[in-house]
Scaffold this motif. Structure first.
Motif, short mmCIF file in Angstrom:
data_model
loop_
_atom_site.label_atom_id
_atom_site.label_comp_id
_atom_site.label_asym_id
_atom_site.label_seq_id
_atom_site.Cartn_x
_atom_site.Cartn_y
_atom_site.Cartn_z
N MET A 1 11.91 18.17 10.74
CA MET A 1 11.04 18.27 9.59
C MET A 1 10.63 16.87 9.17
SD MET A 1 11.89 19.82 5.82
CE MET A 1 11.50 21.48 6.27
N PRO A 2 9.32 16.62 9.01
CA PRO A 2 8.89 15.28 8.61
C PRO A 2 9.29 14.97 7.18
CG PRO A 2 7.03 16.78 8.65
CD PRO A 2 8.22 17.53 9.18
N LYS A 3 9.58 13.70 6.95
CA LYS A 3 9.94 13.25 5.61
C LYS A 3 9.09 12.04 5.26
CE LYS A 3 14.67 14.86 5.83
NZ LYS A 3 16.05 14.53 5.60
N THR A 4 8.87 11.86 4.00
CA THR A 4 8.07 10.74 3.53
C THR A 4 8.95 9.87 2.65
OG1 THR A 4 6.17 12.19 3.52
CG2 THR A 4 5.94 10.11 2.37
N GLY A 5 9.20 8.66 3.06
CA GLY A 5 10.03 7.76 2.29
C GLY A 5 9.27 7.18 1.11
N ASN A 6 9.99 6.75 0.14
CA ASN A 6 9.42 6.12 -1.04
C ASN A 6 9.46 4.62 -0.82
OD1 ASN A 6 8.90 4.93 -3.49
ND2 ASN A 6 10.08 6.40 -4.68
N PRO A 7 8.31 3.99 -0.47
CA PRO A 7 8.32 2.57 -0.13
C PRO A 7 8.50 1.65 -1.32
CG PRO A 7 6.09 3.39 -0.15
CD PRO A 7 7.00 4.59 -0.37
N ASN A 8 8.42 2.16 -2.52
CA ASN A 8 8.54 1.33 -3.71
C ASN A 8 9.99 1.15 -4.17
OD1 ASN A 8 5.78 0.93 -3.88
ND2 ASN A 8 5.49 2.80 -5.02
N GLN A 9 10.91 1.78 -3.51
CA GLN A 9 12.31 1.62 -3.85
C GLN A 9 12.95 0.62 -2.90
OE1 GLN A 9 13.84 5.62 -3.58
NE2 GLN A 9 13.68 5.90 -5.77
N PRO A 10 13.92 -0.14 -3.38
CA PRO A 10 14.64 -1.05 -2.47
C PRO A 10 15.28 -0.26 -1.34
CG PRO A 10 15.25 -1.44 -4.77
CD PRO A 10 14.40 -0.21 -4.74
N ASP A 11 15.43 -0.90 -0.18
CA ASP A 11 15.97 -0.21 0.99
C ASP A 11 17.29 0.48 0.73
OD1 ASP A 11 13.83 -0.77 2.62
OD2 ASP A 11 14.71 -2.64 3.38
N ASP A 12 18.16 -0.13 -0.08
CA ASP A 12 19.46 0.47 -0.31
C ASP A 12 19.38 1.67 -1.26
OD1 ASP A 12 18.82 -1.26 -2.40
OD2 ASP A 12 20.92 -1.71 -2.84
N GLU A 13 18.26 1.84 -1.99
CA GLU A 13 18.09 2.99 -2.88
C GLU A 13 17.07 3.99 -2.34
OE1 GLU A 13 17.13 1.88 -6.86
OE2 GLU A 13 18.62 0.29 -6.91
N ARG A 14 16.40 3.65 -1.24
CA ARG A 14 15.32 4.48 -0.72
C ARG A 14 15.86 5.80 -0.19
NH1 ARG A 14 11.31 1.37 2.95
NH2 ARG A 14 11.07 0.34 0.96
N ARG A 15 15.13 6.86 -0.51
CA ARG A 15 15.50 8.17 0.03
C ARG A 15 14.23 8.86 0.48
NH1 ARG A 15 16.19 12.87 -3.97
NH2 ARG A 15 14.40 12.55 -5.28
N ASP A 16 14.37 9.84 1.34
CA ASP A 16 13.22 10.56 1.84
C ASP A 16 12.83 11.67 0.87
OD1 ASP A 16 12.98 9.10 4.20
OD2 ASP A 16 14.52 10.31 5.17
N ILE A 17 11.53 11.91 0.80
CA ILE A 17 11.01 13.02 0.00
C ILE A 17 10.44 14.02 0.99
CG2 ILE A 17 9.39 13.70 -1.79
CD1 ILE A 17 9.40 10.74 -2.69
N THR A 18 10.99 15.21 1.01
CA THR A 18 10.56 16.21 1.98
C THR A 18 9.31 16.92 1.48
OG1 THR A 18 11.85 18.01 0.99
CG2 THR A 18 12.98 16.61 2.63
N PRO A 19 8.56 17.52 2.40
CA PRO A 19 7.40 18.32 1.98
C PRO A 19 7.80 19.43 1.00
CG PRO A 19 7.27 17.89 4.32
CD PRO A 19 8.63 17.39 3.86
N THR A 20 8.97 20.00 1.18
CA THR A 20 9.43 21.04 0.26
C THR A 20 9.57 20.49 -1.15
OG1 THR A 20 10.59 22.18 2.05
CG2 THR A 20 11.27 22.71 -0.19
N GLN A 21 10.10 19.28 -1.28
CA GLN A 21 10.22 18.67 -2.61
C GLN A 21 8.84 18.42 -3.22
OE1 GLN A 21 12.81 15.51 -1.11
NE2 GLN A 21 14.23 16.01 -2.79
N PHE A 22 7.89 17.99 -2.39
CA PHE A 22 6.53 17.80 -2.88
C PHE A 22 5.95 19.12 -3.38
CE2 PHE A 22 6.10 13.70 -0.56
CZ PHE A 22 5.50 12.97 -1.55
N PHE A 23 6.06 20.17 -2.57
CA PHE A 23 5.48 21.46 -2.95
C PHE A 23 6.16 22.03 -4.19
CE2 PHE A 23 3.78 21.65 1.45
CZ PHE A 23 2.45 21.82 1.12
N THR A 24 7.46 21.84 -4.29
CA THR A 24 8.16 22.31 -5.49
C THR A 24 7.70 21.54 -6.72
OG1 THR A 24 10.10 22.93 -4.17
CG2 THR A 24 10.45 22.65 -6.52
#
Length: 117
Positions: A1-24
């Motif tokens: 499943m593709p994920k979209t990372g949040n590039p504005n967060q520092p690497d150590d705090e970065r997490r992926d945002i899934t399409p499901t989270q976007f749709f929700t």
């Protein structure tokens, strides 16, 4: 499943945002309006400005509606968008900002009918 990372967060705090989270996150029209508004702004905005914008978009720009929108954003929608990794909400200063790049949310805004945002 593709994920979209949040590039504005520092690497150590970065997490992926899934399409499901976007749709929700986009499953509620008030959250759609909030993200569309924030995507137009280059920096954090006041919570009151966001609430006023949404009250106008909903077609009832009264003070009572503004207060309801403000409360709903603060207690429901902004925490939801924050948990999804889309916004940062400073409760002390009542400032909110989009923490993902606009091009990450643009396809979801288009699907939700906010292509002009």
């Amino acid at each position: 499943m593709p994920k979209t990372g949040n590039p504005n967060q520092p690497d150590d705090e970065r997490r992926d945002i899934t399409p499901t989270q976007f749709f929700t996150a986009f499953s509620n029209e008030r959250r759609q309006h909030a993200v569309a508004y924030l995507a137009q702004k280059p920096a954090a905005v006041r919570l009151g400005d966001l609430a006023e914008y949404i009250a106008i978009k909903e077609g009832e720009p009264t003070y009572e509606r503004y207060e309801r929108v403000l409360t709903d954003l603060a207690h429901c929608h902004l925490p939801h968008l924050h948990d999804a990794g889309l916004v940062r909400y400073n409760t002390d200063e009542e400032q909110v900002e989009l923490v993902v790049k606009r091009n990450m949310v643009a396809p979801y805004l288009e699907l939700a009918g906010h292509a002009d945002a």
